[in-house]
Design an enzyme around this catalytic site. Structure first.
Site, PDB file in Angstrom:
ATOM      1  N   GLY B 205       0.807  -1.220   0.000  1.00 43.08           N
ATOM      2  CA  GLY B 205       0.000   0.000   0.000  1.00 43.08           C
ATOM      3  C   GLY B 205       0.829   1.253   0.000  1.00 43.08           C
ATOM      4  O   GLY B 205       1.993   1.258  -0.403  1.00 43.08           O
ATOM      5  N   LEU B 231      -3.849  -5.455  -5.435  1.00 46.98           N
ATOM      6  CA  LEU B 231      -2.768  -4.485  -5.234  1.00 46.98           C
ATOM      7  C   LEU B 231      -1.589  -5.086  -4.452  1.00 46.98           C
ATOM      8  O   LEU B 231      -1.769  -5.601  -3.347  1.00 46.98           O
ATOM      9  CB  LEU B 231      -3.307  -3.262  -4.464  1.00 46.98           C
ATOM     10  CG  LEU B 231      -2.306  -2.122  -4.262  1.00 46.98           C
ATOM     11  CD1 LEU B 231      -1.894  -1.502  -5.579  1.00 46.98           C
ATOM     12  CD2 LEU B 231      -2.867  -1.089  -3.311  1.00 46.98           C
ATOM     13  N   ASP B 232      -0.403  -4.999  -5.029  1.00 44.17           N
ATOM     14  CA  ASP B 232       0.847  -5.439  -4.376  1.00 44.17           C
ATOM     15  C   ASP B 232       0.843  -6.925  -4.027  1.00 44.17           C
ATOM     16  O   ASP B 232       1.599  -7.361  -3.144  1.00 44.17           O
ATOM     17  CB  ASP B 232       1.137  -4.610  -3.111  1.00 44.17           C
ATOM     18  CG  ASP B 232       1.326  -3.133  -3.431  1.00 44.17           C
ATOM     19  OD1 ASP B 232       1.735  -2.819  -4.554  1.00 44.17           O
ATOM     20  OD2 ASP B 232       1.046  -2.292  -2.558  1.00 44.17           O
ATOM     21  N   GLU B 233       0.003  -7.688  -4.708  1.00 44.92           N
ATOM     22  CA  GLU B 233      -0.101  -9.113  -4.386  1.00 44.92           C
ATOM     23  C   GLU B 233       0.358 -10.019  -5.520  1.00 44.92           C
ATOM     24  O   GLU B 233       0.258 -11.234  -5.422  1.00 44.92           O
ATOM     25  CB  GLU B 233      -1.563  -9.453  -4.043  1.00 44.92           C
ATOM     26  CG  GLU B 233      -2.065  -8.865  -2.743  1.00 44.92           C
ATOM     27  CD  GLU B 233      -1.478  -9.552  -1.532  1.00 44.92           C
ATOM     28  OE1 GLU B 233      -1.005 -10.690  -1.649  1.00 44.92           O
ATOM     29  OE2 GLU B 233      -1.482  -8.926  -0.450  1.00 44.92           O
TER      30      GLU B 233
END
Lengths: 288, 288, 288, 288
Positions: B205, B231-233
């Site tokens: 995040g 997101l960011d995964e």
């Protein structure tokens, strides 16, 4: 190497002009010879931190020593400091708690044996009997303190009582696999060091290597921290990582992680014994 | 260095005996000379991965080349493989998306200029005009594609259209500070690489350096990953970390992190261009 | 984890087309299921290296196994390969030579005890009696083999005789502080691993930590290598470094270096036991 | 971040009791507010080192500032110190010497542009014309100063004259591929920083990556150091390493090394600009 007795003064205070000079003057007037001085200012928090390692005057008497401590206390009180003065006359007393994984505990014993960790280790306590022989054959006392009839509170109280009775200064959780209650943790604030087998805050909680494997990270880590009542959330003292790849299965991560855990925990314990750590807020200053 | 044209075959398949021999035979019959072969088996998933780098026969004609591709396809289909065969005849086309932080984008351009990244970079796109001069003076085309009247969707569609029109193979988010919608991300699956300025999964995040500072970690990291709709995964391609201490303020973390971001992103892009990455599940195999 | 017996084939050969296919076919025809295959080509030397880890067919008989070995030998001979086929049926036999520094030797024993090093360690030999108790209390056999009347040659011959008699496969110098003669070293070519306490080729010879301190380096290292008749010049297997600063005195370098030495030596021994190393010229290929 | 002007005092002196207190008192009396103080004692050499970063009193006049410098000088002279007081009013002037490899020089320019290196860079000088366009398009002045008719001495003298004329404080050799004569080096003592592309003292001299490749090391490094009249023997400021394997050819080492060289050189220059380095004997104290 100095042959005079060494001392370490650590202080935290609101940062104000004159503070550094005042501490330096005090030590000079007391006849101390400063070997190392590190200070740090957290500008956001307006907080001043200092660690001073110094030699006491040669041939100092016990009475002079007491007066020295008293004067330091007075000066520090004048600045509303939190302070700690450690005279390197008596080694600290360290207890190790462990469960079934021997590597970090036995590694600490080896470092203790070879003179790398200057402390006394009067005993190790485990909730399992498994490692008794490994510990005993190295010449250390092993205490089996199981959880009986699921009563964790009673077991914790027995452990606590032993720690108090033996005047333990520092408790090291060397892969001790029980979550300790707030009741146990609170009185050992900043004197209870854990090794968590991940790079916190990634993979807090159970089975961090399995979590890391699932996420497909390219590095794994280990984190040594003071234990607080929030699980895996205490102030971090030391961390390190090592490289992994798709070839590494969970058991490879476990194996590679063991080396990290040993080195990171030993480093944190050593910093503690050398009075290099100052915890504040949920962080640490580590003067290395 | 080989002067013959090089090719890279990547395959994923359910693991069965004979598979390795079959691929090796195929390449031998086709007159290929293998330079490197790496394989990997994920035993839990019973999946076989292979990357073979080979030289095509000297003096191969365009027609022979087509037949070679066809035969590889047939063999791979026979094993129900997913496969990709890349002939190193035409460089890949890479677009870079950026915002206001120049360091990763300009670093990629420098590596491109010095021959470290073998690809074409027909343009860079930014949602801000700020870096136009820095990019242009280096001889690259800068396209300003702002979000107009808050209409992110329209901006994404304009960017997507440009990428398609210019036959872009790979999109690199070089500190592009907009969260892309699932609509944008989906068609670029495994062709969209981001640099996140933390050691994921820690500090996903916004403002990871600030998060890291607050948590008091002793290492900070950077992570390059394929972008997915989470997101960011997405699957992690490369990660690295560097040491920080209590002396480092947020802006020190930012500065130290820049070096990490540059190296980690460049590494991921380079692995992509050399066909070293195979994504599967939410992980990657990276044959280095 | 596979339950079938595992085998590792390592080969070196002049690089020619068809070689990879031929090895793959052979293993397929023999009913082997390949778990990992790594190959490498040294283009300058036109040399091909391969390591294949595979499972033998389930329920294979002793006779079938012998035929398999024979067939592998024939195929390899056909390609003028140097080759080694290791069937994971009997653990390798490892002897450790040590002097007065216990850390690397005791560390190997701890790893052996916890199952990280799959081998037999029938004894440890020292030229000093000092570590007898430490070794014995861990349940290992300690042999004191001193240099008598300055006759190093006789001592080496006694050690050599014991190694041969006990069918030792690998000799590990765990900070053994004697320089071994060419007569001793030669028969143990590529089966004699040393740990040198510096980042070779920097600081070869005596007192590397003191040399490093004098030179004011900012990193210290450790190097594990096969021993040859040239002191500290043998093929390097593994190296690592750690950060030091002006604050570190020689004894700090020694302490920090101990952790490096332990990890680097254990890594080299583990790679050896898993048949990951191929030495050639004065270098190694290490398939990790 | 402090808005008052900052200053850095560095001192070296024979270690005697009272020294720390005297410096602290002085700064207090001068109205300075200390932000960071680091000291170090080299016990073998009985030498004391200190770096103090402090803010001058708000609204200090030019005259008061001069008196402050004078008083510091008097106090330091009283202790027979070597000292340097830097007031952060005017940025240092840095010249970069380069040859044909652009990466370290362009990297320094990028860091300068993004505010990471606080200094002026009035020009870059090269013995080759090749990089003129790359430098100029970034808005920096490029001076071509070739060796004419093999007369190195004359070329060095022309460079020296320019450096003096432009009041250069620090000269950075960013892969400048000429060995500078003692005549050139001597007047720039401790103001001339080089990047050597190996982990010194390993692989001093020419072609370190080729040397490293031949030796088969598993790590390569880079070293930034002050230049002295002994080639590659000056005080080391910063070093770092990265992992390589048998798969890396010389050109891979060169590529991986470039990232090291950039980071290590930039770090050394930054430490210089922040007055963090104290050279003594053939070593450095770097207060980080």
């Amino acid at each position: 190497m100095p042959t005079q007795p060494k001392a370490v003064l650590r202080v935290i205070a609101a940062d104000r002009p004159g503070l550094v000079a005042d501490v330096a003057n005090l030590l000079f007037r007391l006849g101390a010879n400063i070997h190392h001085a590190d200070d740090h200012i957290d500008a956001e928090a307006n907080t001043f931190f200092q660690r001073v390692e110094f030699a006491l005057p040669e041939g100092i008497t016990a009475g002079e020593r007491d007066r020295l401590v008293e004067q330091v206390g007075r000066t520090c009180a004048g600045w509303q400091m939190q302070w700690s003065l450690r005279l390197a006359d008596s080694p600290r007393r360290v207890a190790i708690l462990l469960s079934k994984h021997p590597h970090t505990a036995l590694d600490l014993l080896l470092r203790h044996r070879t003179g790398e960790l200057l402390c006394d280790i009067p005993f190790l306590i485990s909730n399992h009997p498994d490692l008794e022989e490994e510990v005993s054959r190295r010449g250390y006392r092993f205490i089996h303190e199981p959880i009986i009839d699921g009563d964790r509170r009673a077991q914790e109280q027995r452990i606590h009582a032993r720690l108090v009775e033996e005047k333990i200064d520092l408790v090291v959780l060397a892969r001790y696999m029980q979550i300790l209650s707030a009741d146990f943790v609170t009185p050992w604030k900043e004197r209870l060091i854990n090794i968590h087998h991940s790079f916190l805050p990634a993979f807090a909680g159970a089975e961090p290597y399995r979590q890391a494997y699932r996420r497909g990270v390219k590095l794994i880590g280990a984190t040594s921290h003071f234990v607080t009542t929030e699980l895996d959330e205490g102030p971090i003292i030391a961390q390190d990582v090592t490289r992994v790849s798709h070839r590494d299965r969970v058991d490879d991560l476990v194996r590679k992680g063991r080396d990290l855990e040993r080195v990171v925990l030993a480093h944190a314990v050593r910093c503690y014994l050398e009075d290099r750590i100052i915890a504040y807020g949920n962080k640490t200053v580590v003067f290395e």
